[in-house]
Design a protein around this motif. Sequence first.
Motif, PDB file in Angstrom:
ATOM      1  N   VAL A 176     -28.606 -35.579  14.249  1.00  0.00           N
ATOM      2  CA  VAL A 176     -28.201 -35.532  15.655  1.00  0.00           C
ATOM      3  C   VAL A 176     -29.370 -35.025  16.482  1.00  0.00           C
ATOM      4  O   VAL A 176     -29.905 -33.940  16.227  1.00  0.00           O
ATOM      5  N   LEU A 177     -29.788 -35.819  17.455  1.00  0.00           N
ATOM      6  CA  LEU A 177     -30.890 -35.444  18.347  1.00  0.00           C
ATOM      7  C   LEU A 177     -30.288 -35.116  19.709  1.00  0.00           C
ATOM      8  O   LEU A 177     -29.911 -36.014  20.459  1.00  0.00           O
ATOM      9  N   ASP A 178     -30.162 -33.836  19.995  1.00  0.00           N
ATOM     10  CA  ASP A 178     -29.522 -33.400  21.242  1.00  0.00           C
ATOM     11  C   ASP A 178     -30.609 -33.043  22.256  1.00  0.00           C
ATOM     12  O   ASP A 178     -31.128 -31.938  22.238  1.00  0.00           O
ATOM     13  N   GLU A 179     -30.953 -34.004  23.118  1.00  0.00           N
ATOM     14  CA  GLU A 179     -32.063 -33.836  24.070  1.00  0.00           C
ATOM     15  C   GLU A 179     -33.315 -33.369  23.316  1.00  0.00           C
ATOM     16  O   GLU A 179     -34.083 -32.545  23.795  1.00  0.00           O
ATOM     17  N   ALA A 180     -33.501 -33.919  22.103  1.00  0.00           N
ATOM     18  CA  ALA A 180     -34.493 -33.380  21.165  1.00  0.00           C
ATOM     19  C   ALA A 180     -35.928 -33.689  21.538  1.00  0.00           C
ATOM     20  O   ALA A 180     -36.850 -33.096  20.987  1.00  0.00           O
ATOM     21  N   THR A 181     -36.137 -34.645  22.450  1.00  0.00           N
ATOM     22  CA  THR A 181     -37.515 -34.986  22.828  1.00  0.00           C
ATOM     23  C   THR A 181     -37.741 -34.761  24.325  1.00  0.00           C
ATOM     24  O   THR A 181     -38.670 -35.315  24.909  1.00  0.00           O
ATOM     25  N   SER A 182     -36.897 -33.911  24.928  1.00  0.00           N
ATOM     26  CA  SER A 182     -36.956 -33.713  26.389  1.00  0.00           C
ATOM     27  C   SER A 182     -38.278 -33.111  26.853  1.00  0.00           C
ATOM     28  O   SER A 182     -38.687 -33.293  27.994  1.00  0.00           O
ATOM     29  N   ALA A 183     -38.974 -32.376  25.951  1.00  0.00           N
ATOM     30  CA  ALA A 183     -40.242 -31.733  26.352  1.00  0.00           C
ATOM     31  C   ALA A 183     -41.460 -32.597  26.012  1.00  0.00           C
ATOM     32  O   ALA A 183     -42.588 -32.180  26.222  1.00  0.00           O
ATOM     33  N   LEU A 184     -41.219 -33.796  25.482  1.00  0.00           N
ATOM     34  CA  LEU A 184     -42.337 -34.662  25.097  1.00  0.00           C
ATOM     35  C   LEU A 184     -42.581 -35.725  26.154  1.00  0.00           C
ATOM     36  O   LEU A 184     -41.657 -36.150  26.845  1.00  0.00           O
TER      37      LEU A 184
END
Length: 262
Positions: A176-184
């Motif tokens: 589960v990717l929960d906003e997992a790349t929001s800082a990229l």
Amino acid sequence: SPAAIAEALDQIDGEIRFDNVSFHYSDSNELILRNINLTARPGQITAIFGASGVGKSTILDLILRFIHPTEGKIFIDKYDLNEVSLMTLRAYISIVSQDVIIFSATVRENLSYGCVSPTDEKLVQAAKDAEIHDFIMSLPKGYDTRIGEGGQNLSGGQLQRLSIARALLRDVRILVLDEATSALDVIAEARIFENLKKYLKDKTIIMISHRPSTLKHAQQIYVLADNRIAEAGSFDELLAKQGDFYRFYQAALAKKEEAGKQ
């Protein structure tokens, strides 16, 4: 018995299915989710998209059984989620959220958390696939460099990459990717999703996002609006429908252009 069912979970494919699920908290009749029907299949990235406060996190809490449906059922493969042993359920799920937990320990120890003695080869491969290996090798002692609690010395993007590497190393059925790349940035994010493709054949990947560009990587997108699923389809199908998703997407593009002018 739960034990027998937990035993059977050894064989799961990892399909998650919501069957007419509604949810409200016990102290209120206001529905947070209304008649949700969705399926996240192995071998696919399934995205759940919508504005803040629309119920995306509630769906995740239901999958993890922090809360239970008020109506309807959730299945993992053919099993009713409520009848599955909680310990085995969570053992099959890895979550990468935007709030990354980092311990005061070495990079190696942080990556290996929740994973039984991984080989160096697997550790490095997970780091490469999360696009964090080169950064780790630039640290004074590489994988044996200590990082402070909370990862004070690391950027948001580095923390998220470490968290993705940790999840890949655990190698469980449901990611589960929960906003997992929001800082990229979009380029780094695209590289990671390209790397994730090789993990897909035996994984169900569920992605929660409010950033439309991220959704290009999903095979199936469910758009939440007014606490229900407003529309579903691939990125291109949803743009062609010119519905809620199309409006979200146009607004996001306009916002990006506006920010670029400042």
